[in-house]
Scaffold this motif. Structure first.
Motif, PDB file in Angstrom:
ATOM      1  N   CYS A   1       0.803  -1.224   0.000  1.00 55.26           N
ATOM      2  CA  CYS A   1       0.000   0.000   0.000  1.00 55.26           C
ATOM      3  C   CYS A   1       0.837   1.276   0.000  1.00 55.26           C
ATOM      4  O   CYS A   1       0.297   2.350  -0.278  1.00 55.26           O
ATOM      5  CB  CYS A   1      -1.041   0.006   1.101  1.00 55.26           C
ATOM      6  SG  CYS A   1      -0.479  -0.480   2.690  1.00 55.26           S
ATOM      7  N   ASN A   2       2.128   1.173   0.249  1.00 50.05           N
ATOM      8  CA  ASN A   2       2.963   2.374   0.128  1.00 50.05           C
ATOM      9  C   ASN A   2       3.026   2.790  -1.340  1.00 50.05           C
ATOM     10  O   ASN A   2       2.980   1.967  -2.240  1.00 50.05           O
ATOM     11  CB  ASN A   2       4.384   2.050   0.615  1.00 50.05           C
ATOM     12  CG  ASN A   2       5.253   3.282   0.702  1.00 50.05           C
ATOM     13  OD1 ASN A   2       4.824   4.326   1.171  1.00 50.05           O
ATOM     14  ND2 ASN A   2       6.489   3.185   0.214  1.00 50.05           N
ATOM     15  N   GLU A   3       3.179   4.087  -1.579  1.00 50.65           N
ATOM     16  CA  GLU A   3       3.272   4.611  -2.946  1.00 50.65           C
ATOM     17  C   GLU A   3       2.096   4.173  -3.807  1.00 50.65           C
ATOM     18  O   GLU A   3       2.253   3.884  -4.995  1.00 50.65           O
ATOM     19  CB  GLU A   3       4.587   4.193  -3.603  1.00 50.65           C
ATOM     20  CG  GLU A   3       5.771   4.990  -3.127  1.00 50.65           C
ATOM     21  CD  GLU A   3       5.677   6.443  -3.548  1.00 50.65           C
ATOM     22  OE1 GLU A   3       5.440   7.288  -2.659  1.00 50.65           O
ATOM     23  OE2 GLU A   3       5.814   6.754  -4.737  1.00 50.65           O
ATOM     24  N   SER A   4       0.903   4.118  -3.226  1.00 54.15           N
ATOM     25  CA  SER A   4      -0.260   3.673  -3.984  1.00 54.15           C
ATOM     26  C   SER A   4      -1.535   4.239  -3.382  1.00 54.15           C
ATOM     27  O   SER A   4      -1.613   4.444  -2.165  1.00 54.15           O
ATOM     28  CB  SER A   4      -0.324   2.139  -3.978  1.00 54.15           C
ATOM     29  OG  SER A   4      -1.146   1.660  -5.009  1.00 54.15           O
ATOM     30  N   VAL A   5      -2.487   4.498  -4.232  1.00 51.57           N
ATOM     31  CA  VAL A   5      -3.845   4.832  -3.790  1.00 51.57           C
ATOM     32  C   VAL A   5      -4.771   3.854  -4.469  1.00 51.57           C
ATOM     33  O   VAL A   5      -4.592   3.562  -5.653  1.00 51.57           O
ATOM     34  CB  VAL A   5      -4.240   6.261  -4.202  1.00 51.57           C
ATOM     35  CG1 VAL A   5      -5.703   6.525  -3.903  1.00 51.57           C
ATOM     36  CG2 VAL A   5      -3.381   7.278  -3.482  1.00 51.57           C
TER      37      VAL A   5
ATOM     38  N   PRO B   1      -1.573   5.932   1.424  1.00 59.03           N
ATOM     39  CA  PRO B   1      -0.376   5.506   2.155  1.00 59.03           C
ATOM     40  C   PRO B   1       0.010   6.417   3.315  1.00 59.03           C
ATOM     41  O   PRO B   1       0.963   7.194   3.243  1.00 59.03           O
ATOM     42  CB  PRO B   1       0.715   5.484   1.069  1.00 59.03           C
ATOM     43  CG  PRO B   1       0.248   6.430   0.026  1.00 59.03           C
ATOM     44  CD  PRO B   1      -1.248   6.396   0.071  1.00 59.03           C
TER      45      PRO B   1
END
Lengths: 352, 352, 352, 352
Positions: free
Chosen positions: B197-201, B237
């Motif tokens: 989920c980091n660097e993501s929506v 994130p």
């Protein structure tokens, strides 16, 4: 066209391997394996591959893999890798093993650090270690290559030339490593949940990280004498990247430029190591097969900074680099588009 | 001094509850429960509590809880909450339930959205819904309070006054919510691993998020007529924070200032809702019990922005606010240090 | 070999352009410009380019650019772009303009939204808009192409086919966009400092974002009737990525599959738009030229989710895609390595 | 009630100070200063303070400050601090200086590291250094206190007791520090833009960070002999937090438990230092005035891990701790709500 199988296709290194190999003109991925119910399509395991690879994840026996593929990249967990690789090799499949199973030369050291008995100990010591910047020649012949650990790769590329050149002492070395969370794998664990590691830095496996004996074994080979280190990794809130800050006592009075020259000479013909004057950031190497290195001198110590993308130069990228050498392809194939032109521009630069 | 038990103490909302209650002059945490082997000390479950709370997590029966504690905060998963709460109440323990079990008025709606039969349906409809900005009076008498869902809280605080004032239509409402990952809980799941989920929506539970019927039920009560929404949450994130952007058709020609006035009037005496002129960020509310709200008018729509910290105003903070009201303490106790002086400074501001 | 100049080489889109073009077999970057003292080497401006491009940033006149280069990518700020492009064109240089200067058809609309007088108004209306999925044919002839805004690209790719197919109404459309911080550029601003936007979500430019008229102009062209939207962007703590959640009233009773079919049909031959069944994440498109789209139906609305990497498909990638079409190269050159094989695998899939 | 002025109120440490002091029962903030046009309200400078503090930022002379306030916290940049503090002191105002201006004992060292001539050199050497865990007694009398640097604080709290106890050598010490981006301040700089430092780790100020002489000066005082270190800080993609990994040669054969005991003994009565058995994370201390410390022994070295929140225990929190001691308030006031009860629970724990 080499027919490729990827064993253990659900993890992050496997995903990166697939992405790199999709752009390789001499490779065709023909099988991806996973022990999952219902043979999921690789796109449902890795949505970023939508439309890119039309394969399902199968739970294949080694014989089935070897029947379809000429070459296997093995990204299975330690222990499982060495359980299937002997059969793959026997069936004529060449292998790059991304697990740690064949990296150490000594089965008893393996058992001490990994806590399991090695099931294929006779290959230890004779398996080629996949560090193309040092052992490219041996790689060309290899049937099985042990792909290096991501920390080891950064440490060895940074410190190796200074040890080989006897610029630094083989003992009293401190390695303080920082790495992104993808290095901890894709299996759900509380420790790597976003709210646990975001906005936080923490050391882990202090003085007992499993790449410790690997680092010391490889550095010892390069130095020609026993190397001893203190290696402490830290988890940092980012996806990818390893930065190692290495503090090594100097053997004599040298300055920074002499050490930079040592590194530049060592890597003169190596396309993926960039010796830089500035302080590098992991982001400079993000998504690439580069390892960026610099060095400073301070109070009797060389301070080496080496960084790379743990999933590329630290795993899938170096694996393909090894594959290229094993198969006689240009070392940079699928890893450095436009490489021929870069070389040229460098040469013309030198000509001036 | 109220003796407090916290049921299900291993999660993020429970940790936040403990931290808030440690600073509450009238509360003493006497028991924390969890179904974990070996009765781990709460400090080993939550290292940030080192030195702060000397209790082990116990697997207690309801009767044991009620024996030790006057008041229970229940942060168990849905289904488990309503399995123990009747016994707690029967034994004389008052309860704030942070699970969704008592939020809906209708057992069949609960079963439709949660997929399980409600085991204590007779309390549905009569349980007080813990929204202190609207139903403070009812809270003072309550034995059991259903703590609101974090999305619902943000949506209702933002949109409620405009619906009550008939500024916006009860249908055609779009709620686009963005939330941090702690909202997904502390159980290991691949979806909430850092590298996922980091660097993501990404949107999730599109048109089937379980707080949908809760949002509509509460808004319907406040509006006095059936309210229908399209509610789409997105994972962002960050650790904490919910920001809801609510698009609601205006019933008539109004301007921004009229709507801001409507909100300011509604929340005139409410210490935890800040109606602001600027566009708020979730970070403005991070770690606080504030909900920041503003509104804009554009092309026949009110665009309401409401944000809060999902673990505080969206969970543990509002739970303590409810506790304060239930026990007759000042509403801001342990939630807004220095509250008396803030009030004063506001009043002196008004006096000028 | 096309000789390329990149004007305004210090920003994020320019860096991405350079990286893509370095792998383009028919392009050679011959000049990079910037108004910086001392003609810094491009490597010191972008350390990730170390060893990859041996050029210094020069402050060149248009005539000098046109002398060296056949083709210019212009990543200058609005206003500056249209100040130099007429001269470049006059000198025979073809141009893709990544600024907004030539996107709008009407100079007065430009002046209203950008607050400056357009200095080259006669080209407005006749400049080709660089949306290859819709206007590929016009691009082949173009001397100047206006590269689309990153939000506009995501919105138009997601909603365009449904408007063209009259599945959704042209009014009452809500566009809730979420974007990473690189979209705000590389000039130091307090708003985009790490500690300001990390761990936070916030709306910005509510109802007055400059891509609003661009979105409506392009959608209107595709729909064949005036389209009106409410467009609200939000800043999200990630480097890259745009995800647009678009809520559009359905014109009639359709189901999800009909809308997915509409999208699939529209993009059947388009290599960079992936219509997917699952809910996409921006991370699925990170570092790629893909736009991932899906759609759901709920309460009389189509809910379209469209996401892309704002620096690739939203800027540099689509710019190279336009360049490829303008120069007669395969559309996927340098953007989708191994594209020929992907096609094949898809076709064989269809054959089954 | 002590009347407080905060000089330089626009930065991150000042914001944290304000938040802490708002909950301090004996402090009232009466003035906030900044050199900004138009005397902006503090809420527009720090939106998270909405409704909490009704003051505008003024550009006040020292005399004006001293007229209104009894006590000043000075968060001005180095050089500016020592330009105003003499006047404040002369006018009877007590001061905690968060700048580095009064930390070093020697004006020539200051000038060497900060590149400016010190304008108030006579106070150097006699100013009390604000480390309450070591010099609490001196603080009670002080008119001016030099608040420690955030790195120095973590290093000294971690290593000081082992140096004082002669467990480790005073030379050959390596300090590898990792810190969040808020430590770099709130002035717009390209280096701290979100897209520059997100998803990246990088060393900075290698061997020339300005806290180097401060660290060595304070450690030397505690050790009673000259201490020499190699100090390398790294920027990590998080808002807050410092974690120092300190590698110090052991003077003799000891084990971990002996060193942990040394630390526990040293901090037995200190409310804000937690000596822990586990490996701490910066997140354990986030938003608190705690410093968490542990130690390991490995290959002749003590490896000390010390972490804290750079804005609280590393700046504003320790400043208030110093203020409390200077004014005779309980050391934990406004810093550790419920502190009395924690103590009690610890004591009862010991009694068992």
């Amino acid at each position: 066209m080499v027919r490729i199988a990827i064993l253990g296709a659900t993890g992050y290194a496997a995903l990166e391997l697939i992405k790199i190999l999709l752009s390789h003109p001499e490779a065709e991925i023909v099988a991806v394996t996973a022990r999952q119910d219902g043979s999921p399509h690789i796109e449902s395991v890795h949505p970023s591959l939508a439309g890119c690879l039309d394969l399902v994840c199968e739970d294949l026996e080694s014989a089935q893999v070897a029947e379809r593929a000429d070459f296997a990249f093995c990204t299975l967990p330690h222990g499982l890798s060495s359980a299937v690789i002997p059969e793959l090799l026997a069936a004529g499949c060449r292998v790059v093993d991304l697990s740690p199973d064949y990296r150490l030369n000594d089965a008893s050291v393996y058992e001490q650090w990994y806590g399991v008995v090695h099931t294929d100990p006779t290959r230890l010591g004779s398996t080629v270690y996949g560090l193309p910047e040092v052992w490219a020649e041996r790689l060309r012949e290899a049937e099985l290559v042990a792909n290096p650990g991501s920390f080891t790769n950064a440490v060895v590329l940074g410190l190796g030339p200074l040890l080989a050149g006897q610029d630094v002492e083989p003992t009293g070395i401190v390695i303080d490593a920082k790495c992104g969370v993808s290095g901890a794998g894709r299996s759900p664990k509380m420790m790597t949940l976003f709210p646990e590691c975001n906005e936080s830095v923490s050391p882990f496996s202090v003085a007992r990280h499993r790449q410790t004996p690997e680092i010391e074994q490889v550095l010892t080979q390069i130095a020609g004498q026993p190397v001893e280190t203190v290696f402490i990794p830290h988890l940092v809130p980012m996806d990818r990247g390893i930065l190692c800050t290495i503090y090594a006592p100097l053997t004599r009075s040298v300055d920074e430029n002499q050490l930079l020259d040592r590194l530049r000479e060592f890597y003169a013909e190596k396309p993926f190591v960039r010796v830089v004057d500035h302080l590098p950031s992991t982001k400079d190497t993000l998504g690439t097969n580069f390892c960026d290195i610099t060095v400073r001198c301070y109070r009797g110590r060389a301070i080496v900074i080496a960084c790379l993308d743990n999933l590329v130069k630290g795993a899938a990228g170096v694996a393909v680099q090894n594959f290229n050498l094993m198969c006689g392809f240009a070392e940079t194939t699928a890893l450095l588009p436009g490489a021929h032109r870069r070389r040229r521009s460098e040469r013309s630069g030198e000509a001036e």
